[in-house]
Structure formats: C-alpha cells, structure tokens
Design an enzyme around this catalytic site. Structure first.
Site, PDB file in Angstrom:
ATOM      1  CD  GLN A 124      38.704  57.027  45.596  1.00 23.33           C
ATOM      2  OE1 GLN A 124      39.496  57.571  44.848  1.00 23.33           O
ATOM      3  NE2 GLN A 124      38.555  57.408  46.862  1.00 23.33           N
ATOM      4  CG  HIS A 189      43.205  59.782  45.156  1.00 25.60           C
ATOM      5  ND1 HIS A 189      44.041  60.540  45.942  1.00 25.60           N
ATOM      6  CD2 HIS A 189      42.100  59.550  45.920  1.00 25.60           C
ATOM      7  CE1 HIS A 189      43.476  60.762  47.122  1.00 25.60           C
ATOM      8  NE2 HIS A 189      42.293  60.156  47.126  1.00 25.60           N
ATOM      9  CD  GLU A 282      44.433  73.328  45.550  1.00 25.36           C
ATOM     10  OE1 GLU A 282      45.251  73.357  46.483  1.00 25.36           O
ATOM     11  OE2 GLU A 282      44.758  73.256  44.350  1.00 25.36           O
ATOM     12  CE1 TYR A 292      47.343  76.146  38.861  1.00 19.30           C
ATOM     13  CE2 TYR A 292      48.580  74.682  37.430  1.00 19.30           C
ATOM     14  CZ  TYR A 292      47.887  75.854  37.625  1.00 19.30           C
ATOM     15  OH  TYR A 292      47.760  76.763  36.593  1.00 19.30           O
ATOM     16  CE1 TYR A 303      40.487  62.663  53.773  1.00 20.69           C
ATOM     17  CE2 TYR A 303      42.170  61.375  52.645  1.00 20.69           C
ATOM     18  CZ  TYR A 303      41.036  62.169  52.602  1.00 20.69           C
ATOM     19  OH  TYR A 303      40.477  62.481  51.406  1.00 20.69           O
TER      20      TYR A 303
END
Length: 411
Positions: A124, A189, A282, A292, A303
């Site tokens: 990523q 991420h 979210e 949060y 997962y």
C-alpha cells in the site's frame, strides 16, 4: 433488503477531449454494466448494535436524473490523488508507483514530473495524496504524501512540500515538512490525505500501519501512528494544538484512528472517513484532543473473524462515529459537492469506494446522515474524487490501467 439502483448509468465519449475518444478498459465497461444490477446492503460481519438509529444504513436516496461517464485520461498506473488546477489549467495526479503527472484539459498526460521524492512502492506504500496550497495561484506550492524509506528497512508516512514550475514539468525547492514517528517495517495503512482548514493550517491523516504491534500505537499520543496531525503550512506546530509536549505529541490533533484515506472540510468542520477491518468503516468528525477508539473498539471484526479488542463497539472514553458501514465500502477520498451541474447534490458528501466500487453519496442534516445513495455502484475501484470547475465530478480508478473519469448529468 433488495432495491433497484437509483441512478441509471450511461457511458459516453466526450467529443471535445482528444483522449476521451478512448473507451474505458473492458474491465471498467463490465463494471459499468454490473452497476445496473440490483443493490443489496449485504450481510453484516458483526451483530453489534448502532449507538443511534441514524448511525447506520440511512434511507436510500435517489438522484432524479441519469448520470453519464466520459474518460478524461487513461493509461495511469494506480492513480491515488488528484487536484484541479486553478483557471482551467488542467489536473495534477499521483501514481502510487512514484510518478506525478500533469494532465492538460485536452487529456494529454505528461511525462513524470521531475523532483518527486523517492518512494517505497511496496504493497500500500508509494506516492499517495497531492494537495495544492491555499495560495497556489501565487506560490505554486504543492504538498505530496508518500511512503518514505527511513533507515535500512523501515518506512513512514511523510509529506513533501515543493514548488511546481510554471510549465508543470518540475518540482523545485522541495523538502519534507512531516515524517511519521516511529517509522516501522510494515507496508500497510499509510492513511495519507492532506487538507487545509479555512485558516490555512494543514491536516495530515496517518494510518496504524496494519500490524497489531503497531496498531496499538494509535492510542499513544507520543507517536504519530493512527492520528490526525495538525501543522502550519511550513511544518511547524501551531501553539493551539490540543496536546502539550514535544515531538509527535505536539502535532497530534486526534487519535485512535485505523486508516484514514478521506478527509475534507465543510466550512470550519473537519470530516474524515477511515477503513475498518471486516466491517466498521467509519465517518467521523474529529475534534481536537478526542479519541476515536481504534484498536480498542470497532463496529467491525478482525479479518480472522476474531473480535476487535473485547468485542464491543463503544466505550465512554471514546467518540462514536457519525456513521459506519458493515459490510465495508472501502473508502478513498471524499469531497463535499459544491458545483452547479447536480443541484440536488449541493452540500452532499461524495465518497470514493474501492469495494464494491463506485461513488457513495451521503446527504447530511445537522451533522447527521439522513440519506445514502450508491452512484455507479460497482463501477470500478475508485480511489479519489474531486469536483471540477464546471461542477462535473472527477474520479480516479485505481487499476494497472487507471483513468480519470468525468461524471455529468446525462441530459
């Protein structure tokens, strides 16, 4: 619950654009056809109850007219971020493998712009978001987020500021204004959206870096992992940030985030959208100093099917999401619609969806979600979304042969 899709799809070629005569790839066309199949919310991954009725599966909204798509440019390698240049000068697009491209209004794609920092293009990671400085028309400053190599095997979400040459060919006077701490050996991420508030402060979203031993650092204000970061445009720390201290602590605006890939301001209000695990994407309205909850609470599950934390969705010390999805929409960039072509969308939040793909439109009232529509449902993996000067919507398809696609009313 199964309903017919509310938006009919018609794909066209736009005659005024040199590259728009090129059809979308077969995969995109197949996805467009699939968009006309019946819509279903899908099976939930958890049975965790929403804290409020308006937090989940809002009434399905409807666009009164058809929409059509046309290709602005194609041949892009996993495009990630797009910005519209002022005065009809074209577009700037990032490609995750590391190239920054200028696209003219006739769809011509430039050679890679020189001066881009070296990126870690693994999984990523790579070249991610692009943002124009609020005074870009005068300063020519742009900001790039990317995965930066730190040491021999670590990487960090970083933001690079540079001046774009008048001919759009080169970045000049470039330097990092932010490097995530700590850098870690994980390829996942990175988060990485960049937005400016009305006062010109810059907000950078970071991810939890994907592995459990790093995810827990989203709760540690001594790191910039899993946070919203707030800085002055030159990378210095504003005096009114919520946490006292030095280093990463001083830059933290909010914490407990998993992987924020969408951020936008509506007036003075910051909105973000982040990937959950299996379920639990979210929509949040981050407030200074607030927590949060990730990875302690979530409306999704891991997962491997195991619960997140103790298997609860909320706790008194954490902020509730404004809205969540289960199953996921895998959100990318977001943009509040502020154009003239879709008057019924005015003020609505448009969300790029990677899975199942397409665009998600949310109608908001009083800071709550009152309607949801799936526009171009399953059209393609959509990574970013912008509104052009004429009010048309631009999306990036995240593919090996990615495209800039324009959405307009069919009539």
């Amino acid at each position: 619950m199964n309903r017919r899709p509310h938006t009919r799809l018609r794909h066209t070629r736009r005659p005024h654009s040199r590259l728009s005569v090129v059809c979308l790839t077969a995969a995109l066309l197949a996805s467009a056809a699939e968009a006309q199949s019946s819509f279903s919310w899908g099976q939930r991954n958890t049975d965790l109850e929403p804290a409020s009725a308006d937090q989940f599966r809002a009434p399905l909204a409807e666009t009164p007219s058809e929409v059509e798509t046309s290709v602005v440019a194609t041949g892009l390698k996993h495009p990630w971020g797009i910005e519209v240049l002022p005065d009809g000068a074209g577009y700037i697009v990032t490609e995750r493998p590391g190239a920054l491209r200028y696209i003219s209004m006739d769809g011509t794609v430039s050679a890679p712009i020189a001066g881009v920092p070296e990126v870690v293009a693994v999984r990523q990671g790579g070249l991610l978001d692009v943002a124009l400085a609020p005074d870009f028309a005068d300063s020519r400053l742009i900001y790039l987020s990317y995965a930066k190599r730190v040491g021999s095997g670590d990487a960090a979400t970083s933001v690079y500021r540079a001046r774009l040459s008048e001919d759009h060919s080169t970045l000049e006077e470039g330097d990092d204004i932010f490097v995530q701490e700590p850098a870690v050996p994980a390829p996942l991420h990175y988060g990485s959206r960049i937005v400016f508030d009305p006062d010109g402060f810059i907000y950078i979203t970071t991810g939890d870096r994907g592995f459990p031993q790093f995810s827990r650092l989203a709760q540690d204000i001594g790191t910039s992992i899993g946070k919203v970061i707030r800085l002055a445009p030159d990378g210095s720390v504003p005096d009114d940030n919520p946490f006292d201290g030095t280093g990463p602590t001083a830059s933290v605006y909010s914490l407990g985030h998993r992987n924020i890939q969408g951020a936008a301001f509506q007036g003075e209000t910051l909105w973000t959208i982040e990937h959950g695990p299996k379920g639990g994407d979210e929509l949040n309205q981050p407030q200074p100093g607030k927590n949060y909850g990730w990875p302690v609470v979530s409306y999704g599950e891991n997962y491997n099917g195991r619960p997140v934390g103790d298997g609860v969705a909320s706790a008194p010390e954490f902020e509730e999401p404004v809205y969540f999805w289960d199953p996921v929409i895998a959100p990318g960039g977001i943009h509040f619609y502020d154009g003239d072509l879709f008057p019924d969308w005015q003020g609505d939040l448009l969300i790029a969806s990677l899975r199942p793909g397409g665009v998600v439109r949310l109608t908001l009232e009083g800071g709550r979600v009152v309607g949801e529509e799936r526009v171009l449902h399953r059209f393609s993996r959509v990574r970013d979304i912008e509104v052009d000067a004429d009010g048309s919507v631009l999306i990036l398809t995240d593919e090996d042969d990615g495209a800039v696609v324009r959405i307009t009313p069919a009539d």
